[in-house]
Scaffold this active site. Structure first.
Site, PDB file in Angstrom:
ATOM      1  N   ILE A  79       0.882  -1.160   0.000  1.00  0.00           N
ATOM      2  CA  ILE A  79       0.000   0.000   0.000  1.00  0.00           C
ATOM      3  C   ILE A  79       0.923   1.213   0.000  1.00  0.00           C
ATOM      4  CG2 ILE A  79      -0.235  -0.080   2.540  1.00  0.00           C
ATOM      5  CD1 ILE A  79      -2.996   1.192   2.202  1.00  0.00           C
ATOM      6  N   SER A  80       0.712   2.107  -0.954  1.00  0.00           N
ATOM      7  CA  SER A  80       1.650   3.210  -1.156  1.00  0.00           C
ATOM      8  C   SER A  80       1.715   4.147   0.047  1.00  0.00           C
ATOM      9  CB  SER A  80       1.256   4.015  -2.397  1.00  0.00           C
ATOM     10  OG  SER A  80       1.422   3.264  -3.567  1.00  0.00           O
ATOM     11  N   GLN A  81       2.834   4.805   0.174  1.00  0.00           N
ATOM     12  CA  GLN A  81       3.004   5.862   1.169  1.00  0.00           C
ATOM     13  C   GLN A  81       1.943   6.944   0.921  1.00  0.00           C
ATOM     14  OE1 GLN A  81       6.760   7.796   0.707  1.00  0.00           O
ATOM     15  NE2 GLN A  81       6.454   9.212   2.414  1.00  0.00           N
TER      16      GLN A  81
END
Length: 219
Positions: A65-67
Site C-alpha cells: 500500500i503506497s506511502q
C-alpha cells in the site's frame, strides 16, 4: 469491525494530512480526501496500528500500500476534478482508488491479481462509492470497453509507458506514472494535446513495484 473508524484514527489522519502538507502538497481537495479515507481499513490487521505513518507497507503477494505522501503526490499531478473519468492501472489495496472516488471522479480501476480483485469487490467500505468500478485484467491493455478517459494513473512502474494506454487518453487528458527500471523511477506526466501530440513533464524520484503484464490467478 471491518468499517470501524474511531476518533483516534480520525485524529491520526488529521496529523497525517498536516505531515503531507508540510512536504509541499497544498491542494486542498487532495488533502481533504486523504483526511476522509480510513487508510487502516485497507491494511492487514497486523499493521493497522501503523496505518497513519507516512510509509508504504506490505499487503501480500509482493505488493504494497503506497506511502500516503506518494498517493497525494500522484493525485495532485493528476489534477482530478469531480465527474472526470479516471482509469487507474493497479488497484492493489484500493486505497488510491478510494481517494480518487472520494474526490468525485468516476474511477475505473484494473487489477491483475485475482486475490486483490476479489477482496476489493467484497470490501464493504468501498461499496459506498457508486463511482468506483473494478476490472480483473492486464493493465497493459487498459480498459478499452470504457475508454477513453480524462485521466490515467499508473500505480506500478513500467519501464516505458504503454502506447495502448496513451491511446485511451482523451485529447486534453493527463497520464501520470512512475517510469523506470526497478528500484528507482521518475514520476512522469503526459499531456495529450487536442491534435494528439504528447508533452512530457518529469518530476521527483520514487520507488514503486514494477508493472507486470498478464494476470495472476493464484491467491
Amino acid at each position: 469491525m471491518q468499517n470501524e473508524d474511531s476518533p483516534k484514527c480520525q485524529m491520526q489522519r488529521r496529523k497525517l494530512v498536516e505531515a503531507i502538507q508540510s512536504k509541499g502538497i497544498r491542494d486542498a481537495r487532495v488533502l481533504t480526501a486523504i483526511g476522509r479515507v480510513p487508510r487502516h481499513l485497507f491494511m492487514p490487521e497486523s499493521l493497522r496500528t501503523k496505518a497513519y505513518m507516512d510509509n508504504a507497507f506490505p499487503i501480500g503477494n509482493e505488493q504494497t500500500i503506497s506511502q500516503p505522501y506518494t498517493v497525494a503526490y500522484q493525485t495532485w499531478l493528476l489534477k482530478v476534478e469531480p465527474g472526470m473519468k479516471v482509469l487507474e492501472v493497479g488497484t492493489g489495496s484500493a486505497y488510491q482508488a478510494a481517494v480518487l472516488a472520494q474526490m468525485g471522479a468516476e474511477v475505473y480501476t484494473i487489477e491483475r491479481q485475482k486475490r486483490f480483485y476479489d477482496r476489493n469487490k467484497h470490501f464493504t467500505y468501498l461499496q459506498r462509492f457508486s463511482n468506483l468500478h473494478f476490472c480483473y485484467g492486464d493493465g497493459y491493455n487498459g480498459w478499452p470497453e470504457t475508454a477513453p478517459f480524462d485521466r490515467i494513473l499508473i500505480t506500478a512502474a513500467p519501464e516505458k509507458i504503454p502506447e495502448v494506454l496513451v491511446n485511451q487518453l482523451l485529447p486534453g487528458g493527463l497520464l501520470v506514472a512512475p517510469v523506470g527500471r526497478p528500484g528507482m523511477q521518475r514520476m512522469v506526466r503526459l499531456t495529450k494535446g487536442t491534435d494528439d501530440t504528447i508533452t512530457e513533464e518529469q518530476f521527483d524520484h520514487f520507488a514503486f513495484v514494477p508493472m507486470l503484464p498478464g494476470i495472476q490467478n493464484k491467491g
